[in-house]
Design a protein around this motif. Structure first.
Motif, short mmCIF file in Angstrom:
data_model
loop_
_atom_site.label_atom_id
_atom_site.label_comp_id
_atom_site.label_asym_id
_atom_site.label_seq_id
_atom_site.Cartn_x
_atom_site.Cartn_y
_atom_site.Cartn_z
N ALA A 184 0.82 -1.22 0.00
CA ALA A 184 0.00 0.00 0.00
C ALA A 184 0.85 1.26 0.00
N TYR A 185 2.15 1.11 0.17
CA TYR A 185 3.02 2.28 0.30
C TYR A 185 3.25 2.97 -1.05
N PRO A 186 3.60 4.27 -1.00
CA PRO A 186 3.93 4.97 -2.26
C PRO A 186 5.17 4.38 -2.92
N GLU A 264 5.65 13.15 -13.78
CA GLU A 264 6.39 14.42 -13.75
C GLU A 264 6.18 15.12 -12.41
N ILE A 265 6.33 14.40 -11.32
CA ILE A 265 6.07 14.94 -9.99
C ILE A 265 7.01 16.09 -9.67
N ALA A 302 4.36 7.88 -8.04
CA ALA A 302 4.89 9.08 -8.69
C ALA A 302 6.03 8.71 -9.62
N ALA A 303 6.25 9.53 -10.63
CA ALA A 303 7.34 9.28 -11.58
C ALA A 303 8.03 10.58 -11.90
N THR A 304 9.31 10.48 -12.23
CA THR A 304 10.08 11.68 -12.57
C THR A 304 11.26 11.30 -13.45
N LEU A 325 7.35 10.09 -0.64
CA LEU A 325 7.07 9.50 -1.96
C LEU A 325 7.97 8.31 -2.26
N SER A 326 9.18 8.34 -1.74
CA SER A 326 10.18 7.34 -2.12
C SER A 326 10.35 6.26 -1.06
#
Length: 495
Positions: A184-186, A264-265, A302-304, A325-326
């Protein structure tokens, strides 16, 4: 209400009206970006029956217009030589990246007044599917648009087929996905443009998990005006701002207990970051204009393609948000690090693209296959797939030679420093240090920035002279791309 097709139908050239965003998309949407009104209006007339046509005259205008649309165009025709003056290809190159950030599946065809192979290769590396020199034949363009749409449908099926590759980086990626998928974590997905971060999020971190029957919503943080990001994410109350005629749920609410993918966070405005952090910490948020606290149980991915650690050090990204986020980080490897996987990708897309347009697959001659293995694919899987699309279009059922394949490659965009340069600098460091010492001893007031700029300018001018004024060759000698070379030269003119 103004129509989508007309450039001179009464809407403001600076901002697109919200009414247009509400139009039903009955025909494919085509974007034409060219500052020559005669060309854009002629093409508008030529394609208005088959497409809903949007026309724009600049990069800034096109982006402002597209950020107000519910659905991005499927196809875009972009002129490289866009304003501001002087017209140079770097503005068109930048727009290609902007459009693919808005919609990774958009098919971009580049138009240019100069038949320059270096420009063509670089545009394709950035993600364009084809390059056409002016004057262009509308019939040829029409066929390219149709092919792009056919390959677009085929690509959707190809994306769902799985991660292709047996290299160690790909094995590591699959292992991480197996470990993190059902948690469930980011998850923060890092990787270069064109590497497939969106496929990792949608397919492997959602559709192959226990949340597969829940909603999957994707929002590109670079695709929406910063002022609209907050109401888009969190929703808004009736009357919260001008135009809010009724209350509306945001992405967090619509995602429910499914997955919310924030691409593109790194583009998320600094003042909005604490509100996202609050959702990550306790699931709480508020619609714009409301005091009622709502709760989200959506999983955040999230993605970057930026280095968020560097953004954090520069004060553009909050450290606490980065760490939330990480919790788990996944690195999608660039093609150049996956070795022989590029042959597996070749085989996969070669057959899939041919089947999508009912053509025979092409073959690579032995010399061409060696060339394929040696090329670094700076545009990653997107560039690789687009090369295969073009080869399928031109050489279906034929054997592609090394020269024919070489024409598709970008030879001046290299993400890695050539071997030998580092050791050369190391060997010369003592000489450089000695020269610097002598300079410092003779100068009572040295300006380091001015000195470094003088050295840079000397190298650039020497490279241009040695290249006989050929800017692409000068850029190759300096180990930078031509856009960077132009930008540095433009900096001299501003001072």
């Amino acid at each position: 209400m103004p129509t989508v097709a007309g450039k001179r139908q009464g809407y403001n050239r600076k901002y697109f009206t919200w009414n247009v965003a509400l139009l039903p998309v009955a025909k494919p949407l085509l974007l034409i970006v060219d500052d020559d009104s005669l060309i854009s209006e002629s093409l508008n007339f030529a394609f208005a029956q088959e497409y809903d046509v949007l026309t724009s005259h600049s990069r800034a205008h096109a982006l402002a217009m597209l950020r107000q649309l519910r659905h991005p165009p499927q196809v875009a025709l972009v002129d490289l030589g866009l304003p501001p003056l002087p017209h140079r290809p770097d503005e068109g190159f930048a727009l290609i990246g902007d459009l693919l950030a808005l919609s990774p599946d958009m098919k971009i065809i580049v138009l240019s007044g100069q038949s320059d192979e270096d420009n063509a290769r670089h545009a394709r590396t950035l993600g364009a599917v084809e390059f056409i020199a002016k004057p262009c034949d509308p019939g040829r363009l029409a066929e390219l648009f149709r092919q792009a749409l056919r390959f677009g449908h085929d690509n959707q099926a190809a994306q769902a087929s799985g991660l292709i590759g047996e290299s160690l980086p790909m094995q590591r990626l699959r292992l991480q996905l197996g470990q993190y998928a059902n948690l469930a974590y980011p998850v923060l997905i890092e990787g270069e443009s064109g590497s497939g971060k969106d496929i990792v999020a949608s397919h492997y971190l959602h559709r192959l998990t226990e949340r597969r029957d829940k909603p999957f919503l994707a929002l590109n943080c670079a695709a929406i005006s910063p002022t609209l990001l907050e109401p888009t994410l969190f929703g808004y109350a009736k009357g919260a701002f001008t135009g809010a005629a009724s209350a509306k749920a945001g992405y967090f609410e619509d995602a429910d207990s499914g997955t919310l993918f924030l691409d593109e966070i790194g583009e998320l405005p600094l003042d909005l970051q604490p509100k996202l952090l609050r959702v990550l910490e306790n699931g709480e948020y508020q619609r714009v204009g409301e005091t009622q606290t709502r709760t989200s149980t959506a999983r955040i991915i999230a993605a970057t393609n930026r280095d968020l650690r560097q953004e954090m050090r520069a004060g553009r990204f909050r450290a606490d948000l980065f760490h939330r986020l990480s919790v788990f980080t996944i690195a999608v490897p660039p093609v150049r690090e996956t070795g022989l996987d590029r042959l597996l990708l070749l085989e996969h897309f070669r057959k899939t693209c041919a089947a999508g347009v009912h053509a025979e697959p092409f073959l690579l001659a032995p010399a061409a296959q060696s060339l394929w293995l040696d090329y670094g694919f700076p545009g990653n899987v997107r560039e690789l797939r687009n090369i295969i699309i073009r080869l399928t279009t031109r050489y279906a059922g034929q054997t592609v030679s090394a020269d024919q394949l070489r024409a598709e490659f970008d030879h001046f965009e290299s993400p890695e420093q050539p071997t030998g340069v580092a050791s050369l600098l190391a060997n010369d460091l003592a000489d450089v240090k000695q020269a610097a010492r002598q300079h410092l001893e003779k100068s009572s007031r040295l300006n380091l920035d001015a000195t470094l700029e003088l050295w840079q300018r000397g190298y650039i001018e020497a490279a241009i002279e040695l290249s006989g004024g050929n800017m692409s060759e000068a850029a190759r000698r300096l180990g930078i791309n031509r856009t960077t070379l132009y930008n540095r030269m433009e900096g001299w003119n501003r001072r």
